[in-house]
Design a protein around this motif. Structure first.
Motif, PDB file in Angstrom:
ATOM      1  N   GLN A  12       0.844  -1.188   0.000  1.00  0.00           N
ATOM      2  CA  GLN A  12       0.000   0.000   0.000  1.00  0.00           C
ATOM      3  C   GLN A  12       0.877   1.233   0.000  1.00  0.00           C
ATOM      4  O   GLN A  12       1.873   1.301   0.733  1.00  0.00           O
ATOM      5  N   ASP A  18      -0.522   8.931  -4.865  1.00  0.00           N
ATOM      6  CA  ASP A  18      -1.262   7.672  -4.922  1.00  0.00           C
ATOM      7  C   ASP A  18      -1.465   7.046  -3.552  1.00  0.00           C
ATOM      8  O   ASP A  18      -1.731   5.852  -3.429  1.00  0.00           O
ATOM      9  N   LYS A  19      -1.343   7.866  -2.527  1.00  0.00           N
ATOM     10  CA  LYS A  19      -1.498   7.392  -1.153  1.00  0.00           C
ATOM     11  C   LYS A  19      -2.794   6.598  -0.984  1.00  0.00           C
ATOM     12  O   LYS A  19      -3.852   7.041  -1.416  1.00  0.00           O
ATOM     13  N   LYS A  21      -3.463   3.718  -2.323  1.00  0.00           N
ATOM     14  CA  LYS A  21      -3.618   2.721  -3.383  1.00  0.00           C
ATOM     15  C   LYS A  21      -2.830   1.469  -3.072  1.00  0.00           C
ATOM     16  O   LYS A  21      -1.772   1.513  -2.454  1.00  0.00           O
ATOM     17  N   ARG A  22      -3.358   0.361  -3.553  1.00  0.00           N
ATOM     18  CA  ARG A  22      -2.643  -0.897  -3.374  1.00  0.00           C
ATOM     19  C   ARG A  22      -2.261  -1.494  -4.713  1.00  0.00           C
ATOM     20  O   ARG A  22      -2.961  -1.296  -5.704  1.00  0.00           O
ATOM     21  N   GLY A  23      -1.190  -2.237  -4.715  1.00  0.00           N
ATOM     22  CA  GLY A  23      -0.792  -2.904  -5.940  1.00  0.00           C
ATOM     23  C   GLY A  23       0.215  -3.986  -5.646  1.00  0.00           C
ATOM     24  O   GLY A  23       0.745  -4.098  -4.531  1.00  0.00           O
ATOM     25  N   GLY A  39       0.087  -0.725 -11.474  1.00  0.00           N
ATOM     26  CA  GLY A  39      -1.056   0.183 -11.453  1.00  0.00           C
ATOM     27  C   GLY A  39      -0.914   1.407 -10.568  1.00  0.00           C
ATOM     28  O   GLY A  39      -1.862   2.149 -10.378  1.00  0.00           O
ATOM     29  N   VAL A  40       0.280   1.622 -10.027  1.00  0.00           N
ATOM     30  CA  VAL A  40       0.488   2.744  -9.124  1.00  0.00           C
ATOM     31  C   VAL A  40       1.564   3.666  -9.688  1.00  0.00           C
ATOM     32  O   VAL A  40       2.507   3.205 -10.318  1.00  0.00           O
ATOM     33  N   ASN A  41       1.380   4.948  -9.424  1.00  0.00           N
ATOM     34  CA  ASN A  41       2.341   5.946  -9.895  1.00  0.00           C
ATOM     35  C   ASN A  41       2.418   5.986 -11.420  1.00  0.00           C
ATOM     36  O   ASN A  41       3.486   6.029 -12.009  1.00  0.00           O
ATOM     37  N   GLU A  64       4.261   3.255 -15.828  1.00  0.00           N
ATOM     38  CA  GLU A  64       4.451   3.144 -14.395  1.00  0.00           C
ATOM     39  C   GLU A  64       5.852   3.615 -14.047  1.00  0.00           C
ATOM     40  O   GLU A  64       6.821   3.177 -14.616  1.00  0.00           O
TER      41      GLU A  64
END
Ligand code: ZN
Length: 107
Positions: A12, A18-19, A21-23, A39-41, A64
């Motif tokens: 997380q 993107d605080k 968010k999980r990936g 899927g983050v950043n 990404e």
């Protein structure tokens, strides 16, 4: 030094845009303390028509970007919460990670 976060871990994001968010971790770069999370950043770049890598109309590509290891926390698969990680040495000498919230071993 072993990393708190490994390939295929769920993490997380705890800092930045993107605080929350999980990936899934795709790659950990220990040398630079960076992590690639699925899927983050995501950074979108606009390409002009004819630019290298663009199709003839130009367009937007999503990429990404790696983020610092300090910006993510491991999500414990047992209690499903972002957690700090401890270490435990097992009887056979192998080190295993332990969730500081629920004290369960994390593979
Ligand atoms: Zn836990």
């Amino acid at each position: 030094m072993a990393s708190r976060v490994r390939h295929d871990d769920m993490v997380q994001v705890i800092r930045g845009r993107d605080k929350g968010k999980r990936g899934k971790v795709q790659r950990v770069d220990l040398k630079d303390s960076m992590v690639h999370v699925e899927g983050v950043n995501i950074v979108k770049r606009h390409l002009k028509a004819g630019a290298q890598g663009a199709n003839s109309q130009g367009g937007i590509i999503a990429q990404e970007k790696p983020m610092g290891l300090w910006s993510v926390m491991l999500v414990c698969p047992n209690c499903d919460k972002p957690t700090r990680v401890g270490y435990q040495v097992l009887a056979d000498g192998t080190k295993s990670r332990v969730c500081k919230r629920c004290d369960q071993t994390i593979s």
